[in-house]
Motif scaffolding. Sequence first.
Motif, PDB file in Angstrom:
ATOM      1  N   ASP A  79       3.677  10.103  10.975  1.00  0.00           N
ATOM      2  CA  ASP A  79       3.671   9.113  12.037  1.00  0.00           C
ATOM      3  C   ASP A  79       5.110   8.947  12.503  1.00  0.00           C
TER       4      ASP A  79
ATOM      5  N   GLU B  82       1.245  12.508  15.327  1.00  0.00           N
ATOM      6  CA  GLU B  82       0.755  11.785  16.495  1.00  0.00           C
ATOM      7  C   GLU B  82       1.587  12.102  17.730  1.00  0.00           C
TER       8      GLU B  82
ATOM      9  N   ALA C  52      -3.905   9.593  19.496  1.00  0.00           N
ATOM     10  CA  ALA C  52      -4.610   8.357  19.167  1.00  0.00           C
ATOM     11  C   ALA C  52      -5.347   7.860  20.404  1.00  0.00           C
TER      12      ALA C  52
ATOM     13  N   LYS D  77      -5.394   1.309  15.825  1.00  0.00           N
ATOM     14  CA  LYS D  77      -5.093   1.609  14.419  1.00  0.00           C
ATOM     15  C   LYS D  77      -6.223   1.174  13.487  1.00  0.00           C
TER      16      LYS D  77
ATOM     17  N   ARG E   9      -9.242   3.504  13.608  1.00  0.00           N
ATOM     18  CA  ARG E   9      -8.967   4.769  12.930  1.00  0.00           C
ATOM     19  C   ARG E   9      -8.924   4.596  11.415  1.00  0.00           C
ATOM     20  N   ALA E  10      -8.420   3.445  10.975  1.00  0.00           N
ATOM     21  CA  ALA E  10      -8.212   3.231   9.539  1.00  0.00           C
ATOM     22  C   ALA E  10      -9.474   2.792   8.806  1.00  0.00           C
TER      23      ALA E  10
ATOM     24  N   TRP F 116      -1.310  -5.032   5.498  1.00  0.00           N
ATOM     25  CA  TRP F 116      -1.493  -4.926   6.949  1.00  0.00           C
ATOM     26  C   TRP F 116      -2.844  -5.491   7.353  1.00  0.00           C
TER      27      TRP F 116
ATOM     28  N   SER G  11       4.603  -2.138  12.537  1.00  0.00           N
ATOM     29  CA  SER G  11       3.762  -0.949  12.602  1.00  0.00           C
ATOM     30  C   SER G  11       3.622  -0.322  11.217  1.00  0.00           C
TER      31      SER G  11
ATOM     32  N   ASN H 241       3.550   2.534   9.481  1.00  0.00           N
ATOM     33  CA  ASN H 241       3.793   3.972   9.622  1.00  0.00           C
ATOM     34  C   ASN H 241       3.216   4.787   8.474  1.00  0.00           C
TER      35      ASN H 241
ATOM     36  N   ASP I  56      -0.569   4.878   8.885  1.00  0.00           N
ATOM     37  CA  ASP I  56      -0.931   5.775   9.978  1.00  0.00           C
ATOM     38  C   ASP I  56      -0.837   7.231   9.553  1.00  0.00           C
TER      39      ASP I  56
ATOM     40  N   TRP J 162      -3.914   9.882   9.479  1.00  0.00           N
ATOM     41  CA  TRP J 162      -3.915  11.162  10.205  1.00  0.00           C
ATOM     42  C   TRP J 162      -4.250  12.312   9.258  1.00  0.00           C
TER      43      TRP J 162
END
Length: 198
Positions: free
Chosen positions: A45, A100, A130, A134, A137-138, A166, A174, A176, A179, A183
């Motif tokens: 990320d 990303e 993306a 977030k 996706r998570a 988070w 963010s 990171n 993320d 990914w």
Amino acid sequence: IDEVPGALWTRAILSATRVKRCCEGHAASTECAGPHIARVVVGVDPPGGAAECGIVVGGRGDDGHLYILADYSLQGSPDRWAGQLLDAYHAYSADKIVGETNYGGDMVEHTVREAALARGVSVNYSNVQATRGKAVRAEPVAAMFEQGRAHMVGEHMHLEDELCGWVPGVSVRSPNRMDAMVWAATELGGGMPRVRWL
């Protein structure tokens, strides 16, 4: 703070699904009783400004489960994090790096390829885009942990702190590391509902 209300991961789930080790790489080993890792991907990320660059190594086991093998995330110059990314890629004999494109994706690929060229090594790199938030996706990856189909291999303190701290729609910073992990999981087949395990 051990538990944060609204976080997608909890300490209890990460602890319950944790494994001590697994057979990393592509060759079966009689010395390891853990699951054999059939495919390895490094998720990255890209950093925004002075933020960390998320670099997480994930693997898919022969059992179809997701295994988080390592967290190489760091804060540093493009040359430094590109070198760290290549270190992770080669240390785990990864099949691919996925990064990303939404925030500096082309820059990331160019930086990684230039670093690889300077080292005289090759790298298999793929951009991902993306198209959803977030949390969307998570959530499938978090669900895999809840179902016992995803595991931390050993302990990854900073990544786990981020996962358990988070909160979608609330946290400002963010995630990171999260993320990068998502990914990698998505590329391995566990990050989006439409992707099926091979």
